[in-house]
Design an enzyme around this catalytic site. Sequence first.
Site, PDB file in Angstrom:
ATOM      1  N   ILE A 465     -12.428 -31.520 -14.204  1.00 47.44           N
ATOM      2  CA  ILE A 465     -11.290 -31.115 -15.042  1.00 47.44           C
ATOM      3  C   ILE A 465     -10.170 -32.141 -14.941  1.00 47.44           C
ATOM      4  CG2 ILE A 465     -11.909 -28.689 -15.028  1.00 47.44           C
ATOM      5  CD1 ILE A 465      -9.891 -28.204 -12.796  1.00 47.44           C
ATOM      6  N   GLY A 466     -10.572 -33.375 -14.661  1.00 47.96           N
ATOM      7  CA  GLY A 466      -9.587 -34.443 -14.488  1.00 47.96           C
ATOM      8  C   GLY A 466      -9.368 -34.766 -13.027  1.00 47.96           C
ATOM      9  N   THR A 467     -10.043 -34.035 -12.179  1.00 50.77           N
ATOM     10  CA  THR A 467      -9.850 -34.160 -10.740  1.00 50.77           C
ATOM     11  C   THR A 467     -10.659 -35.298 -10.136  1.00 50.77           C
ATOM     12  OG1 THR A 467     -11.566 -32.501 -10.650  1.00 50.77           O
ATOM     13  CG2 THR A 467      -9.333 -31.732 -10.357  1.00 50.77           C
ATOM     14  N   ILE A 609     -10.374 -36.455   3.204  1.00 53.28           N
ATOM     15  CA  ILE A 609      -9.999 -36.824   1.838  1.00 53.28           C
ATOM     16  C   ILE A 609     -11.175 -37.608   1.262  1.00 53.28           C
ATOM     17  CG2 ILE A 609      -8.377 -38.103   0.400  1.00 53.28           C
ATOM     18  CD1 ILE A 609      -7.179 -35.559   1.725  1.00 53.28           C
ATOM     19  N   ASN A 611     -11.750 -39.018  -1.719  1.00 50.87           N
ATOM     20  CA  ASN A 611     -11.412 -40.248  -2.432  1.00 50.87           C
ATOM     21  C   ASN A 611      -9.894 -40.396  -2.455  1.00 50.87           C
ATOM     22  OD1 ASN A 611     -10.999 -42.356  -4.198  1.00 50.87           O
ATOM     23  ND2 ASN A 611     -12.267 -41.525  -5.842  1.00 50.87           N
ATOM     24  N   PRO A 612      -9.342 -41.206  -1.559  1.00 50.25           N
ATOM     25  CA  PRO A 612      -7.879 -41.286  -1.456  1.00 50.25           C
ATOM     26  C   PRO A 612      -7.190 -41.741  -2.746  1.00 50.25           C
ATOM     27  CG  PRO A 612      -8.924 -42.346   0.430  1.00 50.25           C
ATOM     28  CD  PRO A 612     -10.023 -42.017  -0.542  1.00 50.25           C
ATOM     29  N   THR A 614      -8.047 -40.999  -6.058  1.00 48.70           N
ATOM     30  CA  THR A 614      -7.848 -39.864  -6.964  1.00 48.70           C
ATOM     31  C   THR A 614      -7.052 -38.755  -6.266  1.00 48.70           C
ATOM     32  OG1 THR A 614     -10.075 -39.147  -6.355  1.00 48.70           O
ATOM     33  CG2 THR A 614      -9.835 -40.259  -8.473  1.00 48.70           C
ATOM     34  N   GLN A 618      -3.773 -36.709  -7.622  1.00 46.93           N
ATOM     35  CA  GLN A 618      -3.615 -35.255  -7.657  1.00 46.93           C
ATOM     36  C   GLN A 618      -2.338 -34.830  -6.950  1.00 46.93           C
ATOM     37  OE1 GLN A 618      -6.547 -32.250  -7.619  1.00 46.93           O
ATOM     38  NE2 GLN A 618      -8.125 -33.692  -7.062  1.00 46.93           N
ATOM     39  N   GLU A 685      -4.147 -27.981  -5.606  1.00 44.30           N
ATOM     40  CA  GLU A 685      -2.966 -27.142  -5.779  1.00 44.30           C
ATOM     41  C   GLU A 685      -1.911 -27.361  -4.701  1.00 44.30           C
ATOM     42  OE1 GLU A 685      -4.641 -23.296  -7.921  1.00 44.30           O
ATOM     43  OE2 GLU A 685      -6.076 -24.254  -6.597  1.00 44.30           O
TER      44      GLU A 685
END
Length: 729
Positions: A465-467, A609, A611-612, A614, A618, A685
């Site tokens: 979803i773009g993440t 983490i 993929n630091p 992306t 976020q 979130e």
Amino acid sequence: MPAHDAHLGQPVPRVDGRAKVTGVARYPSDRPLAHPAYAFLVTSAVARGHIRAFDLQEARSVAGLLDILTYENVGSQVKPPPPPGGKGKANTTTMETARIWHAGQIIAVVLADSYESAREAAHRVKVVYEAQEPTASFGSEGAQTEALADVEEGHEDPAVGDAEGAWKHSPVRIDARYATPTQHHNPLELFTTTCLWEGERLIIHEPSQFVTGLAAGVARQLGIEPNRVRVHSEYVGGAFGSRGGLTHRTAWIAVAARRLGRPVKLVATREQGFTIATYRVETQHRVRLGASAEGHLQALVHEGWELTSRPSTYNVSGTETTARLYACPNVATRVSVVHADRSTPGFMRAPPDLPYMFALESAMDELAVALQLDPIELRRRNESERDPITGRPYTSRSLLQCFEQGAAAFGWAHRRPEPRSMRAGEWLIGLGCATAAYPSNVGAATARISLRGEQARIQIGAHDIGTGAYTAIALTAADRLRLPLSNISVELGDSDLPPAGLAAGSSHTAGICNVVARACEQILARRAQPRHAPAAGAIEVYAENLPDGAPANGIEMLYAGQMAAARGGELPGRIAYGFGAQFVEVRVHERTGEIRTPRALGAFAAGTIVNPLTARSQFIGGMIWGISAALHEATQIDARLARYHNADLAEYLVPVNADIGELEVIMVPEQDTRVNPLGVKGIGELGTVGMNAAVANAVYHATGCRVRELPIRLEKLLHAPRLQRSPHA
Ligand code: MOS
């Protein structure tokens, strides 16, 4: 630390980035169709009442008009969808009956050979309403309040000890009311649905955070077998919760396609998105804090009220987090829903925590002021390794490390504690901070992997979803199979693939990476067997991952299109949360009240983490949205008509580049092997939680004016006498 040749934890650009920027990536409404018809929605002009009659004569005269669906001709063909995420009882209806529950409700679907004809005909549909006075919001006549504990089976308000009694006897007390407004998702991609029937099978192209849930839900609405519906959502142009639940439009477009015997494409307008999709619930709060003179919490009482539609008890109940955050022996909470003539709200980034943590973290700042204590020191004195309600230990908790590293990088030590004590010319400077916290949920998931030579193919009904899910999945597989990233292909966003649950609640990355890692282990084990020598062709495995704490039948639930996750706040014997510390500098002009945010910093600890690169995106996206929630966003409602005033991007304020200054993200290293095998806590979130309170706290520090009702706009400061007072007066 990742091993020398590891992929997990390395900053990697999106594997689908090139496809997206070159237009190769197909979003659901980009799908080429053979001989499509176009749909345009007609929505209700009134907020409450019934449709007495339609006059369709003029609409029917438009060239290219094919059909008009209303409750009169198709109402019986669809059962209403459940409320978002199945949370709460019942939901509003649309064309099932003549009833109008809210303004902007879908009341007709106009179908034509072209979009333009459909729109033209839709504007010529005449409706005679039997309208009644609607209830718009809190405090409006006709608003009905229900305590959730009274009306919702299984609802428990977290509580321990005697909070009311302890509060009365606390030497230092805070008692304050807060409010957060309605907000609307405005993802770049509009709310679209395309349906076509291939024989007995319904194919849906719709941006979705839950393809199997959407397929099963629409099947239930239409009364057909779930395996007769297939949903495609390979790319999603922004979601943030708005594509999480089943909404009303999908089933009607399916009915339209069946009636016409051809594909039907709907692209709802931006304005319609404000009423046909879900939105962030409007909330009110009363928070009472009692502390010892040394700043140890003795009592915490958090009451929340959430606006919802007439029939639904949809709620977010953010007291699940606020009751468990700090060491406190006496806690009481209570959540109530307030029914009005509105559509049912739904998920929007950190649905519970954004509004409820605004209240708690504002109150904590007020307590720090009352105690004359540094707000970070107040958090330190109330640090807890355990959930105070049940005594369960946190799997890991690095809140204080976040505050320490964040404070050092932000220069918190230069802050003078007195309000209005820092300035640059005519600008009052305020520095504020707040805690971020979000439960570490892990979705149940399944996946299929085949390995042919050195090429791996991952098939998983997950969602990007773009993440950066494509990339996270590829990284995990490359890492575990010890292959270059370019040797991994990933297919997702299709309900015919092995199901991977709902991409929400920040549960998805942990869920899908863990199942892919497990599938890779099975592949490696199989390859090690002699009969799978390199020449033996492809090895294929299918893996399931049911995280500890998820429902025992979680995999069956996945296949049935239901949510199945281990919820960080509800784990047996432990509790799992990601934490962070938000810092922001505001500048408030002492004459005009203009508010600027030149810089913000977030320090977050959320396990591994993946993929630091992306992850940073976020986090800063979340922080920007938090600033936006504090200063910009609110959907205004007309109190008399219960219709939105600003249902478009001209009037609904979202921040632009000039509104956001420097942003810095610190990812505090944290290893947590108890949360799940890969140690991944969700981050989608976390980055937005607490920032709204940090801004409000900074505005207080700058001006001495405490704004408890979001958004903080300059008129709220102009009414505060202190803003106009000279600091030397
Ligand atoms: Mo997100 S608001 O958890 O869909």
